[in-house]
Structure formats: structure tokens, C-alpha cells
Design an enzyme around this catalytic site. Sequence first.
Site, short mmCIF file in Angstrom:
data_model
loop_
_atom_site.label_atom_id
_atom_site.label_comp_id
_atom_site.label_asym_id
_atom_site.label_seq_id
_atom_site.Cartn_x
_atom_site.Cartn_y
_atom_site.Cartn_z
CG ASP A 209 -1.99 1.07 1.18
OD1 ASP A 209 -2.53 1.32 0.09
OD2 ASP A 209 -2.27 1.68 2.22
CB SER A 234 -6.36 2.69 0.06
OG SER A 234 -4.97 2.89 -0.05
CD GLN A 284 -3.93 0.82 -3.14
OE1 GLN A 284 -2.95 1.34 -3.66
NE2 GLN A 284 -4.04 0.68 -1.83
#
Length: 293
Positions: A209, A234, A284
Site C-alpha cells: 500500500d 485507498s 488497487q
Amino acid sequence: MTDALEGLLDLLDLEQIEEDIFRGLSRPALVPRVFGGQVAAQALVAAGRTVPADRHAHSLHAYFLVAGDPGAPIVYTVDRIRDGRSFTTRRVVAIQHGQPIFHLSASFQTYEEGLDHQAPMPPAPDPDSLPTAEELLPRYEQVIGSPEIVRKLMEAREAVDLRYVDAPPYATAGRPREPRSQVWFRTNGKLGHDSPQLLHVCLATYVSDMTLLDSVLLAHGRGGWVVGDVVGASLDHAMWFHRPFRADEWLLYDQESPSASGGRGLGQARIYTQDGALAITVIQEGVVRVPRA
């Protein structure tokens, strides 16, 4: 093992407070919310602790619902969705202040022989030839605009040796380029020779991430929150674990962005071991907004 890596391992060592219920703490973040990679990794730890040791994580799918409070514990509740002959499925909900902030579905599988092929590893320089964060970040202190932010960036990544192949987004703000980014990473210290594969998977989840949406920024010449020209967070995160790997050995994170629209940006990536094995695929999507003047 460095103190920073020991601290990260402590962060992932959740407290069990009831059957299928775990509690974790947070570490200071670069922004006033829980780092997404942390909550995803902790949720996977919680799921993995309810699964037989001979079953290994092969995928996760997660949604970030609201920003987490780094000053409060996070409670992880695990639902044992299915225990099949080959596959095990778990659902985890992360809760703070009585409200869900994140949920994850993870699937685990017993080892099987089967068809085997992979996309080839792209070219990349030797990671040892690239600058460390301690060498790179001070070069851009004037661009970043604050020694305090430089210090926080270094502290946030001191448990991970992360090296950019090309200049990071904040170093080239204002100059759009191909929406592709590569970084090498490994833990900043060695793990035990017999450390479980789940630990390596959770550590890779944590790191995944950190930089995946960089490629979105590169396409538009944006430096990101570091220079204040983008606000982001995110939204969802998916990973597929294809082959065994160690998080304390070099992994190449090859990232690109196929699309950005509607205030969202999409990143997709492949993670390779140094000897060329495709270990992980990652996708993502995140909020990527330009602040209004």
C-alpha cells in the site's frame, strides 16, 4: 534485526481477546489516519490465525470504509465462512469506536501441483545500485518543503528498505511521464529462517500500500500529498499470492496505472523475486483528487 523491524513485527502480533476476536494497535502515520497497509496486514494476520497451518493465503480482497483513528485500538472479528477440503475462506471486519472501518475476505489453500506459467520479469537495475531512503529523501528536502515531512517519511519506512528505480512522484512534480513505477523492497533486517510464510505474506501486504498509486500521479505530473497537489486515500485492494517468497529478500514491485477518472485512480502491479519468479499480483483503486484553490 533492526529495532524498526521488531516494532513492525510487534504491530502485527495481534492480541487475542476472545475466540476469533483480535485487537491491534497502530503506529504513527504520515497523515492523521491509520496506514492502509497496516490494517490490511493486521486483518490478514487475524484471518490466518483461524486457519490450519498447512493452508497458505492465496488471495485477499479488501475495502477501506472510513479512515482509521491511529490513537485507538482496532478490533478484528473473524467469520469462518468456509472450511473445504482444499480451500478455507475467512471474512474479517475491523472495528473502531463501534463502527466498521475496513473489511477483508481472504482465501487459503492446501498446496497442490498443477499447471505452471508466468509473465516474465521486466528489466530492472540491481537493487544494491539504487539509493536508500536515507540517501534519497534529503536530496528533495527543498521540493518537499519541510524537514519534518522528510523525517516522518524516513521514520515511516525505516522497517522497510524501499528503493525507487526512477525518481519518485514528488521529485518530478509538474513533469508528466509514463504511468509506470518500479521499486525494490525488503524488510530492513532478516527474519528467522523458519518464519512462517504467512508472516512474509502479511509483510508484503503491508508494503504493497506504500507506492502502488504512484503511477497514477506520474501520468499527470503530480507529486502527491507530500507536495500538497493531490489528496488521496485507498478505496479497495486485492492481492493474489502465486508462489512462495521471503519478505526479507529483494522483491521487485513493478507498477502501472491503466486508468484514472471520476476522482479515482487505478494501480496494478506484479511483484517478482530477485531470481524472476512472479510471486504476487496486486490491484488497487484509490481516491485521487486535486485540491480546489
